[in-house]
Enzyme design. Structure first.
Site, PDB file in Angstrom:
ATOM      1  N   GLY A  15       0.876  -1.311  -0.081  1.00 35.03           N
ATOM      2  CA  GLY A  15       0.142  -0.089   0.082  1.00 35.03           C
ATOM      3  C   GLY A  15       0.714   1.207   0.105  1.00 35.03           C
ATOM      4  N   ALA A  17       2.033   2.958   2.465  1.00 31.08           N
ATOM      5  CA  ALA A  17       3.425   2.879   3.400  1.00 31.08           C
ATOM      6  C   ALA A  17       4.315   1.876   2.710  1.00 31.08           C
ATOM      7  CB  ALA A  17       3.108   2.345   4.768  1.00 31.08           C
ATOM      8  N   GLY A  18       4.044   0.646   2.287  1.00 36.98           N
ATOM      9  CA  GLY A  18       4.921  -0.282   1.839  1.00 36.98           C
ATOM     10  C   GLY A  18       5.577   0.249   0.688  1.00 36.98           C
ATOM     11  N   PHE A 117     -11.610  19.798   5.747  1.00 42.43           N
ATOM     12  CA  PHE A 117     -11.748  18.671   6.464  1.00 42.43           C
ATOM     13  C   PHE A 117     -12.281  18.520   7.787  1.00 42.43           C
ATOM     14  CE2 PHE A 117     -11.291  14.036   5.030  1.00 42.43           C
ATOM     15  CZ  PHE A 117     -11.468  14.176   3.502  1.00 42.43           C
ATOM     16  N   GLN A 237     -11.459   3.854  15.120  1.00 40.12           N
ATOM     17  CA  GLN A 237     -12.466   5.173  14.352  1.00 40.12           C
ATOM     18  C   GLN A 237     -13.640   4.442  13.976  1.00 40.12           C
ATOM     19  OE1 GLN A 237     -10.884   7.926  11.437  1.00 40.12           O
ATOM     20  NE2 GLN A 237     -11.149   9.028  13.090  1.00 40.12           N
ATOM     21  N   HIS A 239     -16.111   6.172  11.219  1.00 38.71           N
ATOM     22  CA  HIS A 239     -16.343   7.493  10.193  1.00 38.71           C
ATOM     23  C   HIS A 239     -17.998   7.419  10.416  1.00 38.71           C
ATOM     24  CE1 HIS A 239     -16.475   9.629   6.604  1.00 38.71           C
ATOM     25  NE2 HIS A 239     -15.187   9.703   6.619  1.00 38.71           N
ATOM     26  N   LEU A 249     -17.843   3.928   2.302  1.00 41.96           N
ATOM     27  CA  LEU A 249     -17.433   5.140   2.901  1.00 41.96           C
ATOM     28  C   LEU A 249     -17.822   6.067   1.979  1.00 41.96           C
ATOM     29  CD1 LEU A 249     -15.808   6.256   5.370  1.00 41.96           C
ATOM     30  CD2 LEU A 249     -14.090   7.044   3.499  1.00 41.96           C
ATOM     31  N   THR A 251     -16.737  10.032   1.518  1.00 41.69           N
ATOM     32  CA  THR A 251     -15.882  10.836   2.300  1.00 41.69           C
ATOM     33  C   THR A 251     -16.220  12.163   2.796  1.00 41.69           C
ATOM     34  OG1 THR A 251     -13.685  12.215   1.667  1.00 41.69           O
ATOM     35  CG2 THR A 251     -15.366  11.980  -0.241  1.00 41.69           C
ATOM     36  N   GLU A 252     -15.408  12.346   3.916  1.00 45.16           N
ATOM     37  CA  GLU A 252     -15.715  13.521   4.697  1.00 45.16           C
ATOM     38  C   GLU A 252     -15.625  14.795   3.632  1.00 45.16           C
ATOM     39  OE1 GLU A 252     -14.121  13.351   8.860  1.00 45.16           O
ATOM     40  OE2 GLU A 252     -12.789  14.918   8.049  1.00 45.16           O
ATOM     41  N   ARG A 283     -14.130  13.266  13.765  1.00 42.41           N
ATOM     42  CA  ARG A 283     -15.039  12.054  13.490  1.00 42.41           C
ATOM     43  C   ARG A 283     -15.590  11.411  14.793  1.00 42.41           C
ATOM     44  NH1 ARG A 283     -10.957   9.494   8.582  1.00 42.41           N
ATOM     45  NH2 ARG A 283     -11.686  11.099   7.235  1.00 42.41           N
ATOM     46  N   HIS A 370     -13.657   2.356  10.555  1.00 40.24           N
ATOM     47  CA  HIS A 370     -12.975   2.851   9.566  1.00 40.24           C
ATOM     48  C   HIS A 370     -11.550   2.491   9.524  1.00 40.24           C
ATOM     49  CE1 HIS A 370     -12.221   5.426   6.130  1.00 40.24           C
ATOM     50  NE2 HIS A 370     -11.588   6.206   7.008  1.00 40.24           N
ATOM     51  N   ARG A 412      -8.123   9.803  14.859  1.00 39.67           N
ATOM     52  CA  ARG A 412      -7.299  10.358  13.836  1.00 39.67           C
ATOM     53  C   ARG A 412      -8.159  11.563  13.086  1.00 39.67           C
ATOM     54  NH1 ARG A 412      -7.124   9.549   8.020  1.00 39.67           N
ATOM     55  NH2 ARG A 412      -8.597   7.452   8.340  1.00 39.67           N
ATOM     56  N   SER A 417      -4.106  10.052   7.552  1.00 40.62           N
ATOM     57  CA  SER A 417      -3.496   8.725   7.500  1.00 40.62           C
ATOM     58  C   SER A 417      -2.458   8.692   6.106  1.00 40.62           C
ATOM     59  CB  SER A 417      -4.585   7.525   7.209  1.00 40.62           C
ATOM     60  OG  SER A 417      -3.878   6.419   6.892  1.00 40.62           O
TER      61      SER A 417
HETATM   62  C1  LIG Z   1     -12.713   3.850   2.006  1.00 35.21           C
HETATM   63  C2  LIG Z   1     -11.440   4.481   2.641  1.00 35.21           C
HETATM   64  C3  LIG Z   1     -11.070   5.795   2.385  1.00 35.21           C
HETATM   65  C4  LIG Z   1     -10.070   6.521   3.189  1.00 35.21           C
HETATM   66  N1  LIG Z   1      -9.915   7.692   2.664  1.00 35.21           N
HETATM   67  C5  LIG Z   1      -8.877   8.389   3.423  1.00 35.21           C
HETATM   68  C6  LIG Z   1      -8.389   9.759   3.040  1.00 35.21           C
HETATM   69  O1  LIG Z   1      -9.081  10.350   2.063  1.00 35.21           O
HETATM   70  N2  LIG Z   1      -7.270  10.444   3.562  1.00 35.21           N
HETATM   71  C7  LIG Z   1      -6.660   9.608   4.426  1.00 35.21           C
HETATM   72  O2  LIG Z   1      -5.677  10.170   5.056  1.00 35.21           O
HETATM   73  N3  LIG Z   1      -6.879   8.450   4.764  1.00 35.21           N
HETATM   74  C8  LIG Z   1      -8.069   7.520   4.051  1.00 35.21           C
HETATM   75  N4  LIG Z   1      -8.195   6.294   4.585  1.00 35.21           N
HETATM   76  C9  LIG Z   1      -7.252   5.852   5.472  1.00 35.21           C
HETATM   77  C10 LIG Z   1      -6.069   5.217   4.492  1.00 35.21           C
HETATM   78  O3  LIG Z   1      -6.398   5.159   3.338  1.00 35.21           O
HETATM   79  C11 LIG Z   1      -5.492   3.967   5.184  1.00 35.21           C
HETATM   80  O4  LIG Z   1      -5.140   3.982   6.518  1.00 35.21           O
HETATM   81  C12 LIG Z   1      -3.974   3.613   4.458  1.00 35.21           C
HETATM   82  O5  LIG Z   1      -4.479   3.750   3.170  1.00 35.21           O
HETATM   83  C13 LIG Z   1      -3.516   2.366   4.751  1.00 35.21           C
HETATM   84  O6  LIG Z   1      -2.466   2.161   4.045  1.00 35.21           O
HETATM   85  P1  LIG Z   1      -1.322   1.151   4.298  1.00 35.21           P
HETATM   86  O7  LIG Z   1      -0.144   1.501   3.511  1.00 35.21           O
HETATM   87  O8  LIG Z   1      -0.985   1.365   5.889  1.00 35.21           O
HETATM   88  O9  LIG Z   1      -2.008  -0.227   3.783  1.00 35.21           O
HETATM   89  P2  LIG Z   1      -2.841  -0.718   2.838  1.00 35.21           P
HETATM   90  O10 LIG Z   1      -2.854   0.409   1.477  1.00 35.21           O
HETATM   91  O11 LIG Z   1      -3.979  -1.346   3.267  1.00 35.21           O
HETATM   92  O12 LIG Z   1      -1.753  -1.664   2.234  1.00 35.21           O
HETATM   93  C14 LIG Z   1      -1.442  -3.088   2.995  1.00 35.21           C
HETATM   94  C15 LIG Z   1      -0.874  -3.963   2.102  1.00 35.21           C
HETATM   95  O13 LIG Z   1      -0.429  -5.002   3.025  1.00 35.21           O
HETATM   96  C16 LIG Z   1      -0.449  -6.170   2.292  1.00 35.21           C
HETATM   97  N5  LIG Z   1      -0.619  -7.344   3.376  1.00 35.21           N
HETATM   98  C17 LIG Z   1      -1.578  -7.306   4.396  1.00 35.21           C
HETATM   99  N6  LIG Z   1      -1.480  -8.472   5.057  1.00 35.21           N
HETATM  100  C18 LIG Z   1      -0.322  -9.263   4.341  1.00 35.21           C
HETATM  101  C19 LIG Z   1       0.117 -10.367   4.608  1.00 35.21           C
HETATM  102  N7  LIG Z   1      -0.143 -10.989   5.595  1.00 35.21           N
HETATM  103  N8  LIG Z   1       1.263 -10.878   3.763  1.00 35.21           N
HETATM  104  C20 LIG Z   1       1.296 -10.120   2.842  1.00 35.21           C
HETATM  105  N9  LIG Z   1       0.775  -8.774   2.448  1.00 35.21           N
HETATM  106  C21 LIG Z   1      -0.052  -8.339   3.365  1.00 35.21           C
HETATM  107  C22 LIG Z   1      -1.654  -5.885   1.304  1.00 35.21           C
HETATM  108  O14 LIG Z   1      -1.550  -6.931   0.352  1.00 35.21           O
HETATM  109  C23 LIG Z   1      -1.454  -4.595   0.837  1.00 35.21           C
HETATM  110  O15 LIG Z   1      -0.451  -4.702  -0.096  1.00 35.21           O
HETATM  111  C24 LIG Z   1      -9.328   5.533   3.778  1.00 35.21           C
HETATM  112  C25 LIG Z   1      -9.406   4.224   4.029  1.00 35.21           C
HETATM  113  C26 LIG Z   1     -10.579   3.742   3.811  1.00 35.21           C
HETATM  114  C27 LIG Z   1     -10.966   2.320   3.850  1.00 35.21           C
END
Ligand SMILES: Cc1cc2nc3c(=O)[nH]c(=O)nc-3n(C[C@H](O)[C@H](O)[C@H](O)COP(=O)(O)OP(=O)(O)OC[C@H]3O[C@@H](n4cnc5c(N)ncnc54)[C@H](O)[C@@H]3O)c2cc1C
Length: 597
Positions: A15, A17-18, A117, A237, A239, A249, A251-252, A283, A370, A412, A417
């Site tokens: 995602g 972060a990764g 926001f 949290q 939402h 969702l 969005t806000e 929120r 959320h 949050r 995020s």
């Molecule tokens: C619908 C929605 C809307 C949002 N809108 C916003 C916004 O507008 N602004 C904001 O700031 N935040 C928003 N958020 C929050 C934000 O999007 C998330 O917190 C953030 O994207 C998480 O990113 P991440 O990189 O931590 O994880 P993710 O993007 O979820 O990536 C996780 C990764 O880990 C991998 N993974 C998980 N478990 C394993 C495993 N066991 N083995 C191998 N791979 C694994 C998955 O394949 C994936 O690639 C929203 C969240 C949602 C659900």
């Protein structure tokens, strides 16, 4: 068959972060990314509303204001050194994304567009400020695509659809992971100097959620199974605006563009709960207000939902009242087409899932599970911590939603995020590569896949007839009812007991598919085990906190209790027992005050 690989830095999760971690680590170290999903299917791609940064493109704004809003939004549980770092880094990191080619929406003068926001304010006037940088309502999608392209360009090694089931450690030092390759069912051992977890959240614990099916808390559960603690899991949290019953969702950003919430009497009820920022309160505050409206019988037709109104005539009616002005200082009058261009996906969702045209009609919404504020404890260099004293686990890093830095504390703010992902994802990449340069490969245990095989074999051998779906249903309903928006000691206690019961029934779960290739049945069963672990620790940590703070709202203890509970929780899972410890919150500039919106 077990296959072996070696990379200096192994990142679990593709995602925001990764990928940000991968981009930076790959500049100086041999880097691999393992992801159970194809990278661009990660939940980051679902993020809609935007990424927060005090660019000040449309009105005055400062990183200091962003810092204070985040501290206040966190209900003072966020660590202020980390928050200040994140909010200060926000401005350069957003420009960095822009220079990578991220197609942000634009102002007429060509600068990055920004919108209001929840919880983001001008600290002097206390009014909402335009701080969220966005690409229509597809901001996360754009971030994910941009970072993925950059990683491909940088020749990062991707192992797509590799599901990590275990973290390898020797003498307290992390030295790799074990994964199942979805396509073949083969086990793979990844020997590494540094491991970064960026596995996202665990909203699938609850019945109504905005989270993807993949949000099953794998990272936190794997770490806990290796004896490491989870931090602040009681803070989850809700939402305010999920599509009624489905949780998808809205969005806000819709309220940022001027949408408002109304009850059965047509009243804009947020005026009562948050007189200054109204529908743009944080929120936790808005979700509780909806819940109270429903409880007092003012849900629509007495039901468990209220309406979100983004019809242009409503938005324009309140523009002047709310001080929503354009760059010329005049009230911001919008047309249906303009709203459509700012939140096209939302309009689409409402039409598809509700059969409602939000430019002409009202949308039924309810709070939806959320975001996980809690997770794997880290310092702000993303090094994972083993205890309340801050001992670092060598070779182990975490970033994104799975981690608890903690920049979000008890609640949050929207847009923070995506910001957390890029700021701390980058930090994780840099620090993991640095560590790898100075470290040797620690030898692996003789049989590194033993614990993974034990877990899978047990699931494959199960003949007890318990069904995954039944256990999952019972978990979700119980957590929704008793560890949701409002909580009581009795409810949380019974939820913890229920999770213990479900965990013991889980031992008798049987999977139908015994094949090797694409055995999603088996992996879903394994994921349910993670959810149950996280749910149990959440319920126990929540019951142990007799105060209301941020997203943790107790009917029996409605006040925040700074004298006794201004501290982070750390929880260790041992069998079906949860051991708790606490550590202080880092406070630098902002002493706790009452939160008024
Ligand atoms: C619908 C929605 C809307 C949002 N809108 C916003 C916004 O507008 N602004 C904001 O700031 N935040 C928003 N958020 C929050 C934000 O999007 C998330 O917190 C953030 O994207 C998480 O990113 P991440 O990189 O931590 O994880 P993710 O993007 O979820 O990536 C996780 C990764 O880990 C991998 N993974 C998980 N478990 C394993 C495993 N066991 N083995 C191998 N791979 C694994 C998955 O394949 C994936 O690639 C929203 C969240 C949602 C659900």
């Amino acid at each position: 068959m077990v296959q072996h690989h070696q990379h200096e830095v192994v990142i679990v999760g593709a995602g925001g972060a990764g990928l940000m971690a991968a981009l930076y680590a790959s500049r100086s170290a041999d880097t691999a990314v393992l992801s159970k999903l194809y990278p661009t299917r990660s939940h980051t791609g679902a993020a809609q509303g935007g990424i927060g940064a005090a660019l000040g493109n449309l009105e005055e704004d400062h990183a200091d204001w962003h810092t204070f809003d985040t501290v206040k939004g966190s209900d003072y549980l966020g660590d202020q050194d980390a928050i200040e770092y994140m909010c200060t880094q926000a401005v350069p990191v957003v420009y960095e994304l822009e220079h990578m080619g991220l197609p942000f929406s634009r102002n007429p003068d060509g600068t990055i567009a920004q919108r209001r926001f929840g919880g983001h304010t001008n600290n002097e006037t206390k009014k909402p400020v335009m701080r969220s940088c966005y690409a229509a309502d597809r901001t996360g999608h754009m971030i994910l695509q941009t970072l993925y392209q950059q990683c491909i360009k940088n020749k990062v090694n991707f192992y797509d659809e590799f599901h990590v089931l275990d973290l390898l450690m020797r003498d307290g030092v992390v030295n790799g992971v074990v994964a199942v390759e979805l396509a073949t069912g083969d086990l793979h051992v990844f020997h590494a100097k540094s491991v970064v977890f960026a596995t996202g959240g665990h909203g699938r614990v609850w019945e109504v959620t905005s989270n993807a099916y993949a949000y099953t808390g794998d990272g936190v559960a794997i770490a806990m199974r290796r004896g490491l603690p989870a931090q602040d899991l009681e803070f989850f949290q809700f939402h305010p605006t999920g599509i009624f019953k489905m949780g998808i969702l809205i969005t806000e950003g819709v309220r940022g563009e001027g949408g408002i919430l109304v009850n059965d009497q047509g009243e804009r009820f947020m005026e009562r709960y948050a007189p200054t920022v109204k529908d743009l309160a944080s929120r936790d505050v808005v979700s509780r207000s909806i819940f109270l409206e429903v409880k007092e019988g003012r849900g629509i037709n007495g039901g468990r939902y209220v309406h979100l109104d983004m019809r242009p005539e409503t938005v324009n009616k309140y523009a002047e009242l709310d001080g929503r002005t354009g760059p010329d200082g005049k009230p911001l009058i919008v047309t249906g087409e303009q709203l459509l261009s700012k939140v096209p996906d939302i309009v689409d969702f409402a039409r598809t899932y509700l059969g409602v045209d939000p430019i002409k009609e009202l949308m039924p919404i309810q709070p939806t599970a959320h975001y996980a504020m809690g997770g794997i404890p880290t310092n702000f260099h993303t090094q994972v911590l083993a205890d309340a004293k801050g001992a670092v686990v060598p070779g182990f890093f975490a970033a994104g939603e799975v981690a608890c830095v903690s920049v979000h504390g008890a609640n949050r703010l929207g847009t923070n995020s995506l910001l957390d992902l890029v700021v701390f994802g980058k930090e994780a990449g840099i620090k993991a590569a640095e560590y790898a340069k100075g470290a040797d490969y620690k030898p692996l245990d003789e049989d590194p896949t033993a614990f993974t095989r034990e877990q899978l074999d047990r699931l494959l051998a199960g003949k007890g007839g318990e069904k995954i779906v039944t256990i999952a249903e019972e978990m979700k309903m119980k957590m929704m009812d008793d560890v949701g928006v409002f909580r009581t000691a009795e409810g949380m206690h019974s939820a913890a007991e229920k999770m213990r019961e479900l965990r013991s029934r889980y031992l008798n779960v049987s999977v139908d598919d015994h094949g090797r290739r694409f055995n999603t049945d088996l992996l879903n069963a394994w994921e349910l085990g993670c959810l149950l672990d996280v749910a149990l620790v959440t319920a126990v940590s929540a019951e142990a906190r007799p105060e209301s703070r941020g997203a943790h709202a107790r009917e029996d203890f409605p006040q925040r209790d700074d004298a006794n509970w201004l501290k982070h929780s750390l929880a260790w899972l041992d069998g079906d027992q949860v051991k708790l410890d606490y550590k202080p919150v880092t406070i630098t500039k902002h002493q706790p005050m009452e939160r008024v919106y």
